[in-house]
Design a protein around this motif. Structure first.
Motif, PDB file in Angstrom:
ATOM      1  N   GLN A 139      -3.208  10.822  -7.933  1.00  0.00           N
ATOM      2  CA  GLN A 139      -2.000   9.904  -7.568  1.00  0.00           C
ATOM      3  C   GLN A 139      -1.197  10.472  -6.384  1.00  0.00           C
ATOM      4  O   GLN A 139      -0.832   9.433  -5.689  1.00  0.00           O
ATOM      5  N   TRP A 140      -1.002  11.809  -6.453  1.00  0.00           N
ATOM      6  CA  TRP A 140      -0.154  12.328  -5.566  1.00  0.00           C
ATOM      7  C   TRP A 140      -0.931  12.239  -3.964  1.00  0.00           C
ATOM      8  O   TRP A 140      -0.041  11.497  -2.843  1.00  0.00           O
ATOM      9  N   PHE A 141      -2.024  12.297  -3.812  1.00  0.00           N
ATOM     10  CA  PHE A 141      -2.920  12.064  -2.484  1.00  0.00           C
ATOM     11  C   PHE A 141      -2.721  10.702  -2.294  1.00  0.00           C
ATOM     12  O   PHE A 141      -2.739  10.345  -1.062  1.00  0.00           O
ATOM     13  N   SER A 142      -3.069   9.739  -3.336  1.00  0.00           N
ATOM     14  CA  SER A 142      -3.251   8.398  -2.748  1.00  0.00           C
ATOM     15  C   SER A 142      -1.803   7.887  -2.416  1.00  0.00           C
ATOM     16  O   SER A 142      -1.800   7.048  -1.617  1.00  0.00           O
ATOM     17  N   ALA A 143      -0.804   8.239  -3.191  1.00  0.00           N
ATOM     18  CA  ALA A 143       0.385   7.690  -2.726  1.00  0.00           C
ATOM     19  C   ALA A 143       0.888   8.106  -1.201  1.00  0.00           C
ATOM     20  O   ALA A 143       1.503   7.536  -0.319  1.00  0.00           O
ATOM     21  N   LEU A 144       0.396   9.469  -1.018  1.00  0.00           N
ATOM     22  CA  LEU A 144       0.830   9.922   0.462  1.00  0.00           C
ATOM     23  C   LEU A 144       0.211   9.303   1.332  1.00  0.00           C
ATOM     24  O   LEU A 144       0.672   8.846   2.471  1.00  0.00           O
ATOM     25  N   VAL A 145      -1.168   9.092   1.028  1.00  0.00           N
ATOM     26  CA  VAL A 145      -2.003   8.268   2.269  1.00  0.00           C
ATOM     27  C   VAL A 145      -1.674   6.879   2.156  1.00  0.00           C
ATOM     28  O   VAL A 145      -1.598   6.149   3.262  1.00  0.00           O
ATOM     29  N   MET A 146      -1.347   6.103   1.157  1.00  0.00           N
ATOM     30  CA  MET A 146      -0.767   4.898   1.136  1.00  0.00           C
ATOM     31  C   MET A 146       0.295   4.662   2.024  1.00  0.00           C
ATOM     32  O   MET A 146       0.290   3.772   2.681  1.00  0.00           O
ATOM     33  N   PHE A 147       1.418   5.371   1.722  1.00  0.00           N
ATOM     34  CA  PHE A 147       2.652   5.017   2.551  1.00  0.00           C
ATOM     35  C   PHE A 147       2.459   5.547   3.962  1.00  0.00           C
ATOM     36  O   PHE A 147       3.147   4.895   4.866  1.00  0.00           O
TER      37      PHE A 147
ATOM     38  N   GLY B 185       5.105   3.727  -2.223  1.00  0.00           N
ATOM     39  CA  GLY B 185       4.404   4.845  -1.871  1.00  0.00           C
ATOM     40  C   GLY B 185       5.020   6.162  -1.665  1.00  0.00           C
ATOM     41  O   GLY B 185       4.723   7.311  -2.543  1.00  0.00           O
ATOM     42  N   VAL B 186       6.401   6.146  -1.196  1.00  0.00           N
ATOM     43  CA  VAL B 186       7.289   7.334  -1.154  1.00  0.00           C
ATOM     44  C   VAL B 186       7.779   7.491  -2.400  1.00  0.00           C
ATOM     45  O   VAL B 186       7.751   8.745  -2.702  1.00  0.00           O
ATOM     46  N   ILE B 187       8.095   6.633  -3.233  1.00  0.00           N
ATOM     47  CA  ILE B 187       8.992   6.855  -4.696  1.00  0.00           C
ATOM     48  C   ILE B 187       7.683   7.250  -5.556  1.00  0.00           C
ATOM     49  O   ILE B 187       7.839   8.340  -6.324  1.00  0.00           O
ATOM     50  N   ALA B 188       6.374   6.897  -5.564  1.00  0.00           N
ATOM     51  CA  ALA B 188       5.292   7.205  -6.329  1.00  0.00           C
ATOM     52  C   ALA B 188       5.034   8.780  -5.903  1.00  0.00           C
ATOM     53  O   ALA B 188       4.687   9.655  -6.776  1.00  0.00           O
ATOM     54  N   TRP B 189       5.039   8.963  -4.694  1.00  0.00           N
ATOM     55  CA  TRP B 189       4.740  10.407  -4.066  1.00  0.00           C
ATOM     56  C   TRP B 189       5.714  11.329  -4.670  1.00  0.00           C
ATOM     57  O   TRP B 189       5.354  12.284  -5.193  1.00  0.00           O
ATOM     58  N   LEU B 190       6.946  11.040  -4.478  1.00  0.00           N
ATOM     59  CA  LEU B 190       8.121  11.999  -5.164  1.00  0.00           C
ATOM     60  C   LEU B 190       8.113  12.057  -6.511  1.00  0.00           C
ATOM     61  O   LEU B 190       8.344  13.172  -7.176  1.00  0.00           O
ATOM     62  N   CYS B 191       7.785  10.910  -7.416  1.00  0.00           N
ATOM     63  CA  CYS B 191       7.664  11.203  -8.582  1.00  0.00           C
ATOM     64  C   CYS B 191       6.750  11.907  -9.123  1.00  0.00           C
ATOM     65  O   CYS B 191       6.765  12.797 -10.228  1.00  0.00           O
TER      66      CYS B 191
ATOM     67  N   LEU C 217       3.834  -1.556 -10.469  1.00  0.00           N
ATOM     68  CA  LEU C 217       4.458  -1.845  -8.881  1.00  0.00           C
ATOM     69  C   LEU C 217       3.396  -1.500  -7.823  1.00  0.00           C
ATOM     70  O   LEU C 217       3.435  -1.996  -6.676  1.00  0.00           O
ATOM     71  N   SER C 218       2.367  -0.407  -8.128  1.00  0.00           N
ATOM     72  CA  SER C 218       1.323  -0.085  -7.135  1.00  0.00           C
ATOM     73  C   SER C 218       0.451  -1.242  -7.085  1.00  0.00           C
ATOM     74  O   SER C 218      -0.273  -1.426  -5.743  1.00  0.00           O
ATOM     75  N   LEU C 219       0.154  -2.110  -8.088  1.00  0.00           N
ATOM     76  CA  LEU C 219      -0.815  -3.263  -8.035  1.00  0.00           C
ATOM     77  C   LEU C 219      -0.038  -4.272  -6.998  1.00  0.00           C
ATOM     78  O   LEU C 219      -0.794  -4.749  -6.344  1.00  0.00           O
ATOM     79  N   VAL C 220       1.334  -4.393  -7.328  1.00  0.00           N
ATOM     80  CA  VAL C 220       1.951  -5.440  -6.307  1.00  0.00           C
ATOM     81  C   VAL C 220       1.743  -4.800  -4.822  1.00  0.00           C
ATOM     82  O   VAL C 220       1.643  -5.590  -4.085  1.00  0.00           O
ATOM     83  N   ALA C 221       1.898  -3.729  -4.773  1.00  0.00           N
ATOM     84  CA  ALA C 221       1.632  -2.821  -3.604  1.00  0.00           C
ATOM     85  C   ALA C 221       0.653  -3.195  -2.717  1.00  0.00           C
ATOM     86  O   ALA C 221       0.456  -3.375  -1.552  1.00  0.00           O
ATOM     87  N   PHE C 222      -0.485  -3.122  -3.613  1.00  0.00           N
ATOM     88  CA  PHE C 222      -1.904  -3.663  -3.157  1.00  0.00           C
ATOM     89  C   PHE C 222      -1.736  -4.846  -2.460  1.00  0.00           C
ATOM     90  O   PHE C 222      -2.502  -5.072  -1.344  1.00  0.00           O
TER      91      PHE C 222
ATOM     92  N   PHE D 280      -6.107   2.409  -0.719  1.00  0.00           N
ATOM     93  CA  PHE D 280      -5.318   3.721  -1.504  1.00  0.00           C
ATOM     94  C   PHE D 280      -4.279   3.347  -2.525  1.00  0.00           C
ATOM     95  O   PHE D 280      -4.096   3.932  -3.372  1.00  0.00           O
ATOM     96  N   SER D 281      -3.815   2.008  -2.209  1.00  0.00           N
ATOM     97  CA  SER D 281      -2.805   1.397  -3.188  1.00  0.00           C
ATOM     98  C   SER D 281      -3.792   1.107  -4.660  1.00  0.00           C
ATOM     99  O   SER D 281      -3.150   1.133  -5.605  1.00  0.00           O
ATOM    100  N   MET D 282      -4.899   0.657  -4.266  1.00  0.00           N
ATOM    101  CA  MET D 282      -5.727   0.313  -5.427  1.00  0.00           C
ATOM    102  C   MET D 282      -6.208   1.661  -6.192  1.00  0.00           C
ATOM    103  O   MET D 282      -6.271   1.585  -7.538  1.00  0.00           O
ATOM    104  N   ILE D 283      -6.476   2.506  -5.397  1.00  0.00           N
ATOM    105  CA  ILE D 283      -6.875   4.018  -6.099  1.00  0.00           C
ATOM    106  C   ILE D 283      -5.585   4.492  -6.867  1.00  0.00           C
ATOM    107  O   ILE D 283      -5.879   5.033  -7.969  1.00  0.00           O
ATOM    108  N   LEU D 284      -4.347   4.337  -6.193  1.00  0.00           N
ATOM    109  CA  LEU D 284      -3.123   4.609  -7.141  1.00  0.00           C
ATOM    110  C   LEU D 284      -2.914   3.887  -8.212  1.00  0.00           C
ATOM    111  O   LEU D 284      -2.601   4.688  -9.239  1.00  0.00           O
ATOM    112  N   THR D 285      -3.398   2.422  -8.110  1.00  0.00           N
ATOM    113  CA  THR D 285      -3.154   1.697  -9.394  1.00  0.00           C
ATOM    114  C   THR D 285      -4.106   2.187 -10.449  1.00  0.00           C
ATOM    115  O   THR D 285      -3.668   2.394 -11.573  1.00  0.00           O
TER     116      THR D 285
END
Length: 168
Positions: free
Chosen positions: A17-25, A47-53, A100-105, A124-129
């Motif tokens: 999740q950390w890696f995919s959120a970083l690459v996504m945003f 992406g930024v909020i998911a990466w920080l959380c 939220l990451s599915l919506v981002a996809f 990467f947003s789909m990977i995050l989802t």
């Protein structure tokens, strides 16, 4: 530091999740776009909020605070549906950010035509989802084993609280 908590399937999902959120945003921020619309900004923000959380969750796991995260106990005894169980802060985060990451996809996919960076962001947003859903399932499974039965949902059962009122 408790590295043993990260060396679990849930820890692997958090790292993904950390890696995919970083690459996504970062890929969406680098996408060449003549206009800055709300869908593109949404992908970057999620992406930024998911990466920080996720960074905060990983830090909590590494510092040994995984079992001290806030817990919400549920006990609703309604006339139609009774719910008993508990939710942890990471389960609430995982469930919320799976949606939220599915919506981002979908937002990133709307920019994907002609832009390799936007397409990478959509991937990467789909990977995050998927990893967020996997972590939510793993957390739920751990909680249900902890309760030995999991949340109890019994539609139609009589409530444990007397809901009848009498008019004098």
């Amino acid at each position: 530091m408790d590295v043993g908590e990260i060396a679990t399937p849930k820890g692997g999902l958090l790292a993904a999740q950390w890696f995919s959120a970083l690459v996504m945003f970062s890929t969406m921020a680098a996408a060449n776009s003549q206009r800055s619309d709300s869908a593109r900004q949404y992908v970057i923000a999620i992406g930024v909020i998911a990466w920080l959380c996720t960074t905060a969750l990983i830090a909590a796991f590494l510092l040994g605070y995984a079992h001290q995260l806030p817990t919400f106990h549920l006990d609703h005894q309604g006339p139609v549906l009774q719910i008993t169980g508990k939710l942890t802060a990471d389960l609430v985060y995982q469930a919320l950010f799976a949606f939220l990451s599915l919506v981002a996809f979908f937002c990133a996919a709307s920019h994907a035509h002609g832009s390799g960076n936007a397409a990478a962001s959509a991937f990467f947003s789909m990977i995050l989802t998927v990893t967020t859903l996997g972590a939510a399932f793993t957390t739920y499974k751990d909680l249900s084993e902890e309760l030995s039965q999991g949340p109890i949902l019994q539609p139609g059962a009589p409530s444990s609280v007397n809901t009848t009122t009498t008019i004098l």
